[in-house]
Motif scaffolding. Sequence first.
Motif, PDB file in Angstrom:
ATOM      1  N   ASP A   1     -10.810  16.908   7.846  1.00 32.38           N
ATOM      2  CA  ASP A   1      -9.563  16.398   8.406  1.00 32.38           C
ATOM      3  C   ASP A   1      -8.358  16.935   7.653  1.00 32.38           C
ATOM      4  O   ASP A   1      -7.362  17.347   8.272  1.00 32.38           O
ATOM      5  N   TYR A   2      -8.434  16.982   6.326  1.00 30.06           N
ATOM      6  CA  TYR A   2      -7.307  17.491   5.539  1.00 30.06           C
ATOM      7  C   TYR A   2      -7.088  18.976   5.792  1.00 30.06           C
ATOM      8  O   TYR A   2      -5.946  19.448   5.840  1.00 30.06           O
ATOM      9  N   ALA A   3      -8.173  19.712   5.987  1.00 29.00           N
ATOM     10  CA  ALA A   3      -8.043  21.144   6.285  1.00 29.00           C
ATOM     11  C   ALA A   3      -7.347  21.348   7.628  1.00 29.00           C
ATOM     12  O   ALA A   3      -6.473  22.223   7.757  1.00 29.00           O
ATOM     13  N   ARG A   4      -7.708  20.548   8.622  1.00 31.25           N
ATOM     14  CA  ARG A   4      -7.060  20.646   9.935  1.00 31.25           C
ATOM     15  C   ARG A   4      -5.576  20.324   9.860  1.00 31.25           C
ATOM     16  O   ARG A   4      -4.764  20.898  10.583  1.00 31.25           O
ATOM     17  N   ARG A   5      -5.213  19.429   8.961  1.00 37.14           N
ATOM     18  CA  ARG A   5      -3.820  18.996   8.840  1.00 37.14           C
ATOM     19  C   ARG A   5      -3.050  19.775   7.762  1.00 37.14           C
ATOM     20  O   ARG A   5      -1.907  19.442   7.458  1.00 37.14           O
TER      21      ARG A   5
ATOM     22  N   GLU B   1       0.829  -1.200   0.000  1.00 34.90           N
ATOM     23  CA  GLU B   1       0.000   0.000   0.000  1.00 34.90           C
ATOM     24  C   GLU B   1       0.866   1.254   0.000  1.00 34.90           C
ATOM     25  O   GLU B   1       1.940   1.301   0.607  1.00 34.90           O
ATOM     26  N   VAL B   2       0.371   2.272  -0.691  1.00 36.54           N
ATOM     27  CA  VAL B   2       1.040   3.566  -0.763  1.00 36.54           C
ATOM     28  C   VAL B   2       0.026   4.629  -0.356  1.00 36.54           C
ATOM     29  O   VAL B   2      -1.116   4.619  -0.830  1.00 36.54           O
ATOM     30  N   PHE B   3       0.451   5.535   0.523  1.00 40.43           N
ATOM     31  CA  PHE B   3      -0.411   6.615   0.998  1.00 40.43           C
ATOM     32  C   PHE B   3       0.251   7.957   0.688  1.00 40.43           C
ATOM     33  O   PHE B   3       1.469   8.053   0.589  1.00 40.43           O
ATOM     34  N   GLY B   4      -0.577   8.991   0.598  1.00 43.88           N
ATOM     35  CA  GLY B   4      -0.037  10.332   0.397  1.00 43.88           C
ATOM     36  C   GLY B   4      -1.028  11.263  -0.287  1.00 43.88           C
ATOM     37  O   GLY B   4      -0.972  11.423  -1.503  1.00 43.88           O
ATOM     38  N   PRO B   5      -1.935  11.882   0.466  1.00 40.43           N
ATOM     39  CA  PRO B   5      -2.946  12.738  -0.157  1.00 40.43           C
ATOM     40  C   PRO B   5      -2.460  14.129  -0.555  1.00 40.43           C
ATOM     41  O   PRO B   5      -3.115  14.799  -1.351  1.00 40.43           O
ATOM     42  N   ASP B   6      -1.322  14.571  -0.004  1.00 37.48           N
ATOM     43  CA  ASP B   6      -0.846  15.935  -0.274  1.00 37.48           C
ATOM     44  C   ASP B   6       0.011  15.955  -1.540  1.00 37.48           C
ATOM     45  O   ASP B   6       1.097  15.373  -1.584  1.00 37.48           O
TER      46      ASP B   6
END
Length: 267
Positions: free
Chosen positions: A234-238, A148-153
């Motif tokens: 959640d993304y806005a908070r982070r 698995e690979v993660f990374g939304p930014d």
Amino acid sequence: MVNIYCARWVMPVTTPPLADGAVAVDGTQIVALGPRADLVAQFPAAHVEDFGAAAIMPGLVNCHSHLELTAMRGYLEAEERDFFAWLRKLTVARLFHMTADDLRVAATWGAVEAARAGVTCVADAASGAAASIAALKDVGLRGTVYQEVFGPDARMAKEQWAKAHEQLAALRADETKLVRVGVSPHAPYSVSAPLLEMITDYALAAQLSIMMHAAESEAEILLIRDGRGTFADDYARRSIEWRAPGVSPIQYLAQVGVLRARPLLAH
């Protein structure tokens, strides 16, 4: 040494079921199948094992498993109606409470349960793919383990891909005839468009298969289509940079090219 396995029924893949059938196995290879009497005559020195009122059939295939999470059985049910809470609880437990040894034991436990249930091949998505690869080898199952690979930014896509590329290269050194490595960009909401494009290009060039979670929750659809909901908050908070493409998750995967690789889509 040839072993003959007999049962009331034998269920071949390409021919009708055989009543009072048998399968002859030499080591790890099926060398013949047919009526019991014919195989016993063909291999007179073979050891014969009769399963009686049963059916011998090809092994089952589990197209989406998470062997490393077997130890979490019963742990997440309280959050099953809240996908975001369920995912957060799973992630925290996986990252902060499970050691490498825990993951190996859990994956092996899952592989043993699969074999006992008649599953002989899995498509397994894993954050720590090495544990699942080792488990499949230990138990003797066939499968593809998808790292698995993660990374939304999007701003961190190159850095995240460099790390993932290194992981995949190391894992591929452990491939066998039975156990292969694939790549799993986790989900449309957890992998940025640039990272998805890099993963897809690499998978096509390296002939790796892709597995991906897609369209699995209302929260995902709200983020991808409308840019709102629990994931967006959640993304806005982070301070994660995320731009909603304004389409469905599947349309989004088509836009960024993932569907070119004919991925296995789970959920």
